[in-house]
Design a protein around this motif. Sequence first.
Motif, PDB file in Angstrom:
ATOM      1  N   VAL A  44      69.952  19.873  93.576  1.00 12.73           N
ATOM      2  CA  VAL A  44      69.108  20.363  92.484  1.00 12.73           C
ATOM      3  C   VAL A  44      69.870  21.383  91.638  1.00 12.73           C
ATOM      4  CG1 VAL A  44      66.972  21.589  91.944  1.00 12.73           C
ATOM      5  CG2 VAL A  44      66.986  19.859  93.730  1.00 12.73           C
ATOM      6  N   ALA A  54      63.170  23.837  95.501  1.00 16.80           N
ATOM      7  CA  ALA A  54      64.020  22.686  95.182  1.00 16.80           C
ATOM      8  C   ALA A  54      63.191  21.473  94.795  1.00 16.80           C
ATOM      9  CB  ALA A  54      64.922  22.354  96.375  1.00 16.80           C
ATOM     10  N   TRP A  64      63.004  19.936  91.033  1.00 15.11           N
ATOM     11  CA  TRP A  64      63.444  18.540  90.920  1.00 15.11           C
ATOM     12  C   TRP A  64      62.358  17.680  90.274  1.00 15.11           C
ATOM     13  CZ3 TRP A  64      61.958  14.046  93.800  1.00 15.11           C
ATOM     14  CH2 TRP A  64      62.729  12.930  93.518  1.00 15.11           C
TER      15      TRP A  64
END
Length: 82
Positions: A18, A48, A52
């Motif tokens: 990420v 994360a 994402w």
Amino acid sequence: MLIYWVVIGFFTILNLYVSVLLIRRDDLEQIQKILQILLVWLIPLLGAIGIWLLIKSQDDDDNNKPSKPSFGGGANDSIGAQ
């Protein structure tokens, strides 16, 4: 003990992935990139995955926009008129 290292390795790989995605983005300012990368590393799993999903949704929105017409005159050029 092995499970512990597998989980740590998974979080590290996810955070690195990420982070690289954020660094390669052209639509974010430098401070936005830094703050989002900090969020990814300070809150490993939720940060994360959240960032994402945000990146993925923005890319999906960009892909659904109509593209610019390609170079050329279109169907009128094929009839031979000048």
